[in-house]
Design a protein around this motif. Structure first.
Motif, mmCIF file in Angstrom:
data_model
loop_
_atom_site.group_PDB
_atom_site.id
_atom_site.type_symbol
_atom_site.label_atom_id
_atom_site.label_comp_id
_atom_site.label_asym_id
_atom_site.label_seq_id
_atom_site.Cartn_x
_atom_site.Cartn_y
_atom_site.Cartn_z
ATOM 1 N N VAL A 184 9.737 -1.794 -5.496
ATOM 2 C CA VAL A 184 8.877 -2.668 -6.297
ATOM 3 C C VAL A 184 9.661 -3.871 -6.809
ATOM 4 N N ILE B 274 -0.528 -1.329 -11.988
ATOM 5 C CA ILE B 274 -0.589 0.095 -11.653
ATOM 6 C C ILE B 274 -1.169 0.881 -12.828
ATOM 7 N N PHE C 284 2.514 -8.009 -1.271
ATOM 8 C CA PHE C 284 3.230 -6.938 -1.955
ATOM 9 C C PHE C 284 3.201 -5.654 -1.118
ATOM 10 N N CYS C 285 2.024 -5.274 -0.658
ATOM 11 C CA CYS C 285 1.895 -4.032 0.111
ATOM 12 C C CYS C 285 2.617 -4.110 1.452
ATOM 13 N N PHE D 83 -6.093 -2.119 -6.165
ATOM 14 C CA PHE D 83 -4.679 -2.431 -5.989
ATOM 15 C C PHE D 83 -3.854 -1.148 -5.955
ATOM 16 N N ILE E 24 3.526 -5.893 -11.793
ATOM 17 C CA ILE E 24 3.100 -4.829 -10.874
ATOM 18 C C ILE E 24 2.869 -3.527 -11.633
ATOM 19 N N TYR F 225 -1.506 0.140 -2.923
ATOM 20 C CA TYR F 225 -0.081 0.402 -3.153
ATOM 21 C C TYR F 225 0.286 1.810 -2.706
ATOM 22 N N LYS F 226 -0.515 2.799 -3.097
ATOM 23 C CA LYS F 226 -0.240 4.189 -2.711
ATOM 24 C C LYS F 226 -0.341 4.363 -1.199
ATOM 25 N N ILE G 219 6.162 -3.278 0.640
ATOM 26 C CA ILE G 219 6.295 -1.847 0.352
ATOM 27 C C ILE G 219 6.262 -1.055 1.656
ATOM 28 N N ARG H 72 -1.804 -9.115 -3.233
ATOM 29 C CA ARG H 72 -1.849 -7.675 -2.925
ATOM 30 C C ARG H 72 -1.336 -7.399 -1.513
ATOM 31 N N GLU I 14 2.843 2.921 0.273
ATOM 32 C CA GLU I 14 3.965 3.849 0.059
ATOM 33 C C GLU I 14 3.912 5.004 1.056
#
Length: 80
Positions: A27, A45, A17-18, A61, A41, A65-66, A21, A14, A69
């Motif tokens: 992605v 989501i 990945f973040c 997660f 992914i 992610y949000k 981002i 996590r 972003e």
């Protein structure tokens, strides 16, 4: 998910990945950087959006992610 295959969603995946981002990666590029496919992914989501009982890991997660972003967007706006 009882009796199912264990998830590959770990805190390290996590975070990796973040981080990608937040740096501005799509992605499709952030997923392999974190060691998973973009399909995985998008499944995570979807599970986070469904907010199924017992899937709190995926809700967290989705929030991360949000947040990543949003942070990337704000950083870009501040650079203008």
């Amino acid at each position: 998910m009882a009796g199912g295959r264990p998830t590959s969603l770990t805190p390290e995946v996590r975070e990796r990945f973040c981080r990608a981002i937040r740096a501005g990666a799509y992605v499709a590029h952030a997923a392999p950087y974190a060691g998973v496919t973009d399909r995985v992914i998008y499944d995570w989501i979807a599970r986070g959006e469904a907010e199924v009982e017992g899937d709190q890991l995926f809700v967290e997660f989705l929030r991360a992610y949000k947040d990543a972003e949003s942070a990337e967007l704000i950083d870009n706006l501040e650079a203008i």
